[in-house]
Design an enzyme around this catalytic site. Structure first.
Site, PDB file in Angstrom:
ATOM      1  N   GLY A 115     -10.211   6.153 -13.025  1.00  0.00           N
ATOM      2  CA  GLY A 115      -9.069   5.741 -13.846  1.00  0.00           C
ATOM      3  C   GLY A 115      -7.848   5.436 -12.983  1.00  0.00           C
ATOM      4  N   CYS A 116      -7.638   6.270 -11.947  1.00  0.00           N
ATOM      5  CA  CYS A 116      -6.524   5.997 -11.012  1.00  0.00           C
ATOM      6  C   CYS A 116      -6.786   4.676 -10.283  1.00  0.00           C
ATOM      7  N   SER A 128       0.838  -1.210   0.000  1.00  0.00           N
ATOM      8  CA  SER A 128       0.000   0.000   0.000  1.00  0.00           C
ATOM      9  C   SER A 128       0.868   1.253   0.000  1.00  0.00           C
ATOM     10  N   ARG A 179      -5.806  -0.903  -8.792  1.00  0.00           N
ATOM     11  CA  ARG A 179      -6.432  -2.209  -8.522  1.00  0.00           C
ATOM     12  C   ARG A 179      -5.650  -3.362  -9.159  1.00  0.00           C
ATOM     13  N   GLU A 187     -10.411   0.043  -2.392  1.00  0.00           N
ATOM     14  CA  GLU A 187     -10.330   0.085  -3.864  1.00  0.00           C
ATOM     15  C   GLU A 187     -11.496  -0.651  -4.513  1.00  0.00           C
TER      16      GLU A 187
HETATM   17  P1  TGC Z   1     -20.297   5.213 -13.451  1.00  0.00           P
HETATM   18  O1  TGC Z   1     -21.456   5.932 -14.053  1.00  0.00           O
HETATM   19  O2  TGC Z   1     -20.307   3.731 -13.449  1.00  0.00           O
HETATM   20  O3  TGC Z   1     -18.954   5.681 -14.184  1.00  0.00           O
HETATM   21  C1  TGC Z   1     -18.669   7.043 -14.464  1.00  0.00           C
HETATM   22  C2  TGC Z   1     -17.757   7.059 -15.682  1.00  0.00           C
HETATM   23  O4  TGC Z   1     -16.510   6.437 -15.329  1.00  0.00           O
HETATM   24  C3  TGC Z   1     -16.274   5.271 -16.133  1.00  0.00           C
HETATM   25  N1  TGC Z   1     -15.716   4.259 -15.237  1.00  0.00           N
HETATM   26  C4  TGC Z   1     -14.413   4.000 -15.158  1.00  0.00           C
HETATM   27  N2  TGC Z   1     -13.354   4.472 -15.831  1.00  0.00           N
HETATM   28  C5  TGC Z   1     -12.131   3.996 -15.498  1.00  0.00           C
HETATM   29  N3  TGC Z   1     -11.948   3.089 -14.522  1.00  0.00           N
HETATM   30  C6  TGC Z   1     -12.984   2.607 -13.825  1.00  0.00           C
HETATM   31  N4  TGC Z   1     -12.763   1.719 -12.838  1.00  0.00           N
HETATM   32  C7  TGC Z   1     -14.284   3.054 -14.119  1.00  0.00           C
HETATM   33  N5  TGC Z   1     -15.519   2.783 -13.623  1.00  0.00           N
HETATM   34  C8  TGC Z   1     -16.374   3.534 -14.322  1.00  0.00           C
HETATM   35  C9  TGC Z   1     -17.622   4.894 -16.682  1.00  0.00           C
HETATM   36  O5  TGC Z   1     -17.485   4.186 -17.896  1.00  0.00           O
HETATM   37  C10 TGC Z   1     -18.280   6.246 -16.857  1.00  0.00           C
HETATM   38  O6  TGC Z   1     -17.744   6.818 -18.027  1.00  0.00           O
HETATM   39  P2  TGC Z   1     -18.653   7.740 -18.995  1.00  0.00           P
HETATM   40  O7  TGC Z   1     -17.780   8.046 -20.151  1.00  0.00           O
HETATM   41  O8  TGC Z   1     -19.840   6.867 -19.372  1.00  0.00           O
HETATM   42  O9  TGC Z   1     -19.032   8.931 -18.172  1.00  0.00           O
HETATM   43  O10 TGC Z   1     -20.081   5.812 -12.009  1.00  0.00           O
HETATM   44  P3  TGC Z   1     -20.864   5.569 -10.659  1.00  0.00           P
HETATM   45  O11 TGC Z   1     -20.962   6.852  -9.931  1.00  0.00           O
HETATM   46  O12 TGC Z   1     -22.147   4.826 -10.926  1.00  0.00           O
HETATM   47  O13 TGC Z   1     -19.858   4.651  -9.812  1.00  0.00           O
HETATM   48  C11 TGC Z   1     -19.618   3.391 -10.132  1.00  0.00           C
HETATM   49  C12 TGC Z   1     -18.829   2.642  -9.046  1.00  0.00           C
HETATM   50  C13 TGC Z   1     -19.702   2.252  -7.880  1.00  0.00           C
HETATM   51  C14 TGC Z   1     -18.378   1.378  -9.720  1.00  0.00           C
HETATM   52  C15 TGC Z   1     -17.616   3.433  -8.557  1.00  0.00           C
HETATM   53  O14 TGC Z   1     -17.993   4.573  -7.933  1.00  0.00           O
HETATM   54  C16 TGC Z   1     -16.683   2.613  -7.680  1.00  0.00           C
HETATM   55  O15 TGC Z   1     -15.776   1.968  -8.206  1.00  0.00           O
HETATM   56  N6  TGC Z   1     -16.839   2.649  -6.314  1.00  0.00           N
HETATM   57  C17 TGC Z   1     -15.861   2.089  -5.409  1.00  0.00           C
HETATM   58  C18 TGC Z   1     -15.102   3.221  -4.745  1.00  0.00           C
HETATM   59  C19 TGC Z   1     -13.661   2.911  -4.550  1.00  0.00           C
HETATM   60  O16 TGC Z   1     -13.100   1.974  -5.104  1.00  0.00           O
HETATM   61  N7  TGC Z   1     -13.004   3.725  -3.761  1.00  0.00           N
HETATM   62  C20 TGC Z   1     -11.570   3.562  -3.564  1.00  0.00           C
HETATM   63  C21 TGC Z   1     -10.966   4.733  -2.811  1.00  0.00           C
HETATM   64  S1  TGC Z   1      -9.224   4.779  -2.911  1.00  0.00           S
HETATM   65  C22 TGC Z   1      -8.700   3.503  -1.978  1.00  0.00           C
HETATM   66  O17 TGC Z   1      -9.403   2.701  -1.490  1.00  0.00           O
HETATM   67  C23 TGC Z   1      -7.245   3.411  -1.833  1.00  0.00           C
HETATM   68  S2  TGC Z   1      -6.718   2.119  -0.858  1.00  0.00           S
HETATM   69  C24 TGC Z   1      -5.170   2.067  -1.466  1.00  0.00           C
HETATM   70  C25 TGC Z   1      -4.168   1.338  -0.719  1.00  0.00           C
HETATM   71  O18 TGC Z   1      -3.885   1.641   0.485  1.00  0.00           O
HETATM   72  O19 TGC Z   1      -3.543   0.452  -1.369  1.00  0.00           O
HETATM   73  P1  FAD Z   2     -19.526   1.103   2.398  1.00  0.00           P
HETATM   74  O1  FAD Z   2     -19.554   1.729   1.061  1.00  0.00           O
HETATM   75  O2  FAD Z   2     -20.352   1.725   3.470  1.00  0.00           O
HETATM   76  O3  FAD Z   2     -19.921  -0.432   2.263  1.00  0.00           O
HETATM   77  C1  FAD Z   2     -20.253  -1.243   3.389  1.00  0.00           C
HETATM   78  C2  FAD Z   2     -20.779  -2.577   2.862  1.00  0.00           C
HETATM   79  O4  FAD Z   2     -21.938  -2.347   2.054  1.00  0.00           O
HETATM   80  C3  FAD Z   2     -19.774  -3.317   1.986  1.00  0.00           C
HETATM   81  O5  FAD Z   2     -19.881  -4.704   2.168  1.00  0.00           O
HETATM   82  C4  FAD Z   2     -20.248  -2.960   0.593  1.00  0.00           C
HETATM   83  O6  FAD Z   2     -19.863  -3.944  -0.380  1.00  0.00           O
HETATM   84  C5  FAD Z   2     -21.756  -2.942   0.781  1.00  0.00           C
HETATM   85  N1  FAD Z   2     -22.413  -2.139  -0.237  1.00  0.00           N
HETATM   86  C6  FAD Z   2     -22.381  -0.802  -0.425  1.00  0.00           C
HETATM   87  N2  FAD Z   2     -23.107  -0.444  -1.492  1.00  0.00           N
HETATM   88  C7  FAD Z   2     -23.589  -1.586  -2.013  1.00  0.00           C
HETATM   89  C8  FAD Z   2     -24.424  -1.898  -3.138  1.00  0.00           C
HETATM   90  N3  FAD Z   2     -24.840  -0.951  -3.971  1.00  0.00           N
HETATM   91  N4  FAD Z   2     -24.759  -3.186  -3.349  1.00  0.00           N
HETATM   92  C9  FAD Z   2     -24.283  -4.166  -2.546  1.00  0.00           C
HETATM   93  N5  FAD Z   2     -23.495  -3.936  -1.472  1.00  0.00           N
HETATM   94  C10 FAD Z   2     -23.163  -2.667  -1.206  1.00  0.00           C
HETATM   95  N6  FAD Z   2      -9.962   5.607   0.448  1.00  0.00           N
HETATM   96  C11 FAD Z   2      -9.327   6.627  -0.193  1.00  0.00           C
HETATM   97  O7  FAD Z   2      -9.950   7.478  -0.824  1.00  0.00           O
HETATM   98  N7  FAD Z   2      -7.961   6.711  -0.152  1.00  0.00           N
HETATM   99  C12 FAD Z   2      -7.193   5.835   0.533  1.00  0.00           C
HETATM  100  O8  FAD Z   2      -5.950   5.948   0.529  1.00  0.00           O
HETATM  101  C13 FAD Z   2      -7.835   4.767   1.233  1.00  0.00           C
HETATM  102  N8  FAD Z   2      -7.119   3.898   1.991  1.00  0.00           N
HETATM  103  C14 FAD Z   2      -7.771   2.980   2.780  1.00  0.00           C
HETATM  104  C15 FAD Z   2      -7.036   2.215   3.698  1.00  0.00           C
HETATM  105  C16 FAD Z   2      -7.702   1.333   4.548  1.00  0.00           C
HETATM  106  C17 FAD Z   2      -6.904   0.570   5.561  1.00  0.00           C
HETATM  107  C18 FAD Z   2      -9.092   1.142   4.424  1.00  0.00           C
HETATM  108  C19 FAD Z   2      -9.804   0.142   5.295  1.00  0.00           C
HETATM  109  C20 FAD Z   2      -9.820   1.897   3.525  1.00  0.00           C
HETATM  110  C21 FAD Z   2      -9.170   2.828   2.699  1.00  0.00           C
HETATM  111  N9  FAD Z   2      -9.898   3.668   1.843  1.00  0.00           N
HETATM  112  C22 FAD Z   2      -9.260   4.693   1.160  1.00  0.00           C
HETATM  113  C23 FAD Z   2     -11.356   3.637   1.827  1.00  0.00           C
HETATM  114  C24 FAD Z   2     -11.939   2.486   1.018  1.00  0.00           C
HETATM  115  O9  FAD Z   2     -11.795   2.718  -0.353  1.00  0.00           O
HETATM  116  C25 FAD Z   2     -13.413   2.333   1.410  1.00  0.00           C
HETATM  117  O10 FAD Z   2     -13.422   1.795   2.699  1.00  0.00           O
HETATM  118  C26 FAD Z   2     -14.183   1.450   0.446  1.00  0.00           C
HETATM  119  O11 FAD Z   2     -14.340   2.085  -0.803  1.00  0.00           O
HETATM  120  C27 FAD Z   2     -15.568   1.051   0.987  1.00  0.00           C
HETATM  121  O12 FAD Z   2     -16.257   2.158   1.495  1.00  0.00           O
HETATM  122  P2  FAD Z   2     -16.920   2.092   2.979  1.00  0.00           P
HETATM  123  O13 FAD Z   2     -15.865   1.628   3.921  1.00  0.00           O
HETATM  124  O14 FAD Z   2     -17.543   3.427   3.221  1.00  0.00           O
HETATM  125  O15 FAD Z   2     -18.005   0.959   2.910  1.00  0.00           O
END
Ligand code: TGC
Ligand code: FAD
Length: 391
Positions: free
Chosen positions: A243-244, A95, A249, A370
Site C-alpha cells: 500500500g505504501c 527520492s 509509485r 519500486e
Molecule cells: P500478492 O499476493 O500479489 O498481494 C498480496 C496482497 O496485497 C495486495 N496488493 C496490493 N495492495 C496495495 N498496493 C499494491 N501495490 C498491491 N499489490 C498487491 C493484493 O491484492 C493482496 O491482497 P489480499 O487481500 O488478496 O491479500 O503478493 P505477492 O507476494 O505475490 O507480491 C506481488 C508483487 C510481486 C507484485 C509485489 O511483491 C511487488 O510489488 N514486488 C516489487 C517489490 C517492490 O516494489 N519493492 C520496492 C521497495 S521500496 C523502494 O524501492 C523504494 S525506492 C524509493 C525512492 O528512493 O524513491
Molecule cells: P531482482 O528482484 O533480483 O530482479 C532482477 C531482474 O530480474 C529484474 O530485471 C527483474 O525485473 C527480473 N525479475 C525478477 N523476478 C521476475 C519475474 N518473476 N519475472 C520476470 N522478471 C523478473 N528498497 C527499499 O526497500 N527501500 C528503499 O528505500 C529503496 N531504495 C532504493 C534506491 C536505489 C538507488 C535502488 C537501486 C534500489 C532501491 N530499493 C529500495 C530496492 C529496489 O526496490 C529493488 O532494487 C527492486 O525492488 C528490485 O529488486 P532487485 O534489485 O533485488 O532485483
C-alpha cells in the site's frame, strides 16, 4: 545552462487550477534557484545537499498531501506536480522527498497509533526527523514476501534480526520503517525502529553510477530491541507495505515526467542552436525532428494519463494496477527520452555540463526501484488475464 520554461504541447495547464499552478511554480522556483546550482557538484561527489532539508520543510513539501500534524494537506495532483518539479532537478531530490513523505510518513500516517503519529509526523514534516523505508533484502528484491528479517516477541517488546539493503536515506534516517516476519511465522508486520538503538547499523553504498546524489545504505539489525509500542498496529501483512509502494509509485510516475521534460527541453534548445553542414541548425534535419516529435508525443501522453490517474486517486477510484501501468510507462518513456536526447547532443551529451546523461543514469534506477519494469508488466498481465505469473 538553459532556462526551463515547462513543457506544455496540448494546453495541459488549462486542466490545472490556480492553486495547482501556484504549487508547481513554487516547486519549480525552488528547484531552479536553490537546487540547480548545486546538483552538478553533488552528483560528481556522490553526496546529497543536506542543507536543503530545512528549506524543503519550510515550503511544506514533506508529507505535503497528508492532513493534520502540521502537513500542508495538498491534493494528490498538487503533490504530483511537486514530484515532477523535484525530479526535473534530479531523481535524488524527488527520492529524498518521496521516501520521507510517501513511504515513511505515509506508513506512520496510515498504519500508526495516535501516539506514534503525534510523536513522529510533526517532526518529520519539519525535517527535524528523517525516515527510511526498509523492505528490500539482499536476496529478496522483487519478491519481498520471502524476506528473512524476523521480529521475535520478547517480554516487553520485540527483538529484530535481519539485513536490509538498497535503503534510500538509511544512514540519514532517525526512524526506520522496518518490515519483518513475526516470530516463526510467515506473517509480515511493519515496525518503527529508532536508528540510534543498539544493534542498528547503516552503511552507505558507494560508487553508484546512477542516483549519485542520493544516499543509499545497507542496514543491519542485530538483536535490536524495540518496545511493543513501536509495532505499527495497522501494518499487517505484505499488503500494508505494498500500500505504501502504491502511494509512492504515483509520485515516481510524476517525477519521471519531470526528468523527461528536462531532457527534451535541453535537446530542443540545443538542436536549434547547434549548426552542422553549413548554416543549418541540426533541428532542421528530418531525422532530428523525428526524435523531437517522438519525445513531445510521449511526454504529452504521459502528462494526460498521469493527471487523469491522479484525479481518480483524489476521488478514491485509483487501483494499484492503474499505478503500475503509469509507473511502468513513465519510467520507460523517460529513459527512452533521455537516451534519444543524449544522442541529439552528440559528444556534448556525455558531459555533465548538460543534465541529460545524469538523468539517463538516474532513470535506470527509476526503471528498477519500486517494482521493476518486468514486475509491473506481470502485475498488469495478471490483472487483464486473471492468471498470475508469480505463482
Ligand atoms: P500478492 O499476493 O500479489 O498481494 C498480496 C496482497 O496485497 C495486495 N496488493 C496490493 N495492495 C496495495 N498496493 C499494491 N501495490 C498491491 N499489490 C498487491 C493484493 O491484492 C493482496 O491482497 P489480499 O487481500 O488478496 O491479500 O503478493 P505477492 O507476494 O505475490 O507480491 C506481488 C508483487 C510481486 C507484485 C509485489 O511483491 C511487488 O510489488 N514486488 C516489487 C517489490 C517492490 O516494489 N519493492 C520496492 C521497495 S521500496 C523502494 O524501492 C523504494 S525506492 C524509493 C525512492 O528512493 O524513491
Ligand atoms: P531482482 O528482484 O533480483 O530482479 C532482477 C531482474 O530480474 C529484474 O530485471 C527483474 O525485473 C527480473 N525479475 C525478477 N523476478 C521476475 C519475474 N518473476 N519475472 C520476470 N522478471 C523478473 N528498497 C527499499 O526497500 N527501500 C528503499 O528505500 C529503496 N531504495 C532504493 C534506491 C536505489 C538507488 C535502488 C537501486 C534500489 C532501491 N530499493 C529500495 C530496492 C529496489 O526496490 C529493488 O532494487 C527492486 O525492488 C528490485 O529488486 P532487485 O534489485 O533485488 O532485483
Amino acid at each position: 545552462m538553459f532556462e526551463f520554461r515547462g513543457v506544455d504541447f496540448m494546453d495541459f495547464d488549462s486542466l490545472l487550477s490556480e492553486e495547482e499552478l501556484l504549487v508547481r511554480q513554487t516547486a519549480r522556483q525552488f528547484v531552479e534557484d536553490r537546487f540547480m546550482p548545486l546538483i552538478k557538484r553533488h552528483f560528481r561527489d556522490g553526496t546529497f545537499p543536506n542543507e536543503l532539508t530545512a528549506p524543503i520543510a519550510e515550503l511544506g513539501f514533506f508529507g505535503a498531501n497528508l492532513h493534520g500534524y502540521g502537513c500542508a494537506g495538498l491534493t494528490d495532483v498538487e503533490y504530483g506536480l511537486v514530484m515532477q518539479e523535484m525530479e526535473r532537478g534530479d531523481t535524488a531530490l524527488r527520492s529524498f522527498v518521496s521516501v520521507q513523505s510517501s513511504l515513511s510518513m505515509y506508513a506512520i500516517y496510515s498504519y500508526g497509533s495516535e501516539d506514534q503519529k503525534d510523536r513522529w509526523l510533526p517532526k518529520m514534516q519539519q525535517g527535524k526527523a528523517m525516515g527510511c523505508f526498509a523492505l528490500t533484502e539482499p536476496n529478496f528484491g522483487s519478491n519481498p514476501s520471502g524476506m528473512l528479517t524476523r521480529a521475535v516477541k520478547d517480554r516487553d517488546g520485540y527483538v529484530i534480526n535481519g539485513e536490509k539493503t538498497w535503503i534510500t536515506n538509511g544512514s540519514v534516517a532517525d526512524i526506520a520503517v522496518v518490515w519483518a516476519k513475526i516470530g516463526d511465522s510467515d506473517k509480515i508486520q511493519g515496525y518503527l525502529v529508532e536508528t540510534d538503538r543498539p544493534g542498528f547499523i547503516a552503511v552507505d553504498l558507494h560508487n553508484k553510477l546512477s542516483m549519485r546524489a542520493s544516499t543509499t545504505s545497507s542496514v543491519g539489525l542485530t538483536n535490536v530491541r524495540i518496545p511493543a509500542e513501536n509495532v505499527l498496529p495497522g501494518a499487517r501483512g505484505l499488503k500494508a507495505a505494498l500500500g505504501c509502494l502504491t502511494n509512492a509509485r504515483l509520485g515516481i510516475a510524476w517525477g519521471a515526467i519531470g526528468a523527461a521534460m528536462a531532457c527534451y527541453d535541453c535537446a530542443l534548445q540545443y538542436t536549434i542552436l547547434r549548426k552542422q553542414f553549413g548554416d543549418r541548425p541540426i533541428a532542421s534535419h528530418q531525422l532530428v525532428q523525428n526524435e523531437l516529435a517522438w519525445m513531445i508525443t510521449e511526454i504529452t501522453k504521459a502528462q494526460f494519463v498521469t493527471l487523469h490517474a491522479t484525479r481518480l486517486k483524489d476521488q478514491g477510484r485509483l487501483s494499484h494496477v492503474h499505478v503500475s501501468m503509469i509507473k511502468r510507462n513513465n519510467a520507460q518513456m523517460a529513459l527512452e527520452v533521455a537516451r534519444r536526447a543524449r544522442d541529439l547532443l552528440g559528444a556534448n551529451g556525455i558531459i555533465d555540463e548538460y543534465p541529460i546523461f545524469r538523468h539517463m543514469c538516474n532513470l535506470e534506477t527509476v526503471k528498477t526501484y519500486e517494482g521493476t519494469h518486468n514486475i509491473h508488466t506481470l502485475i498488469l498481465g495478471s490483472h487483464v488475464t486473471g492468471i498470475s505469473a508469480f505463482s
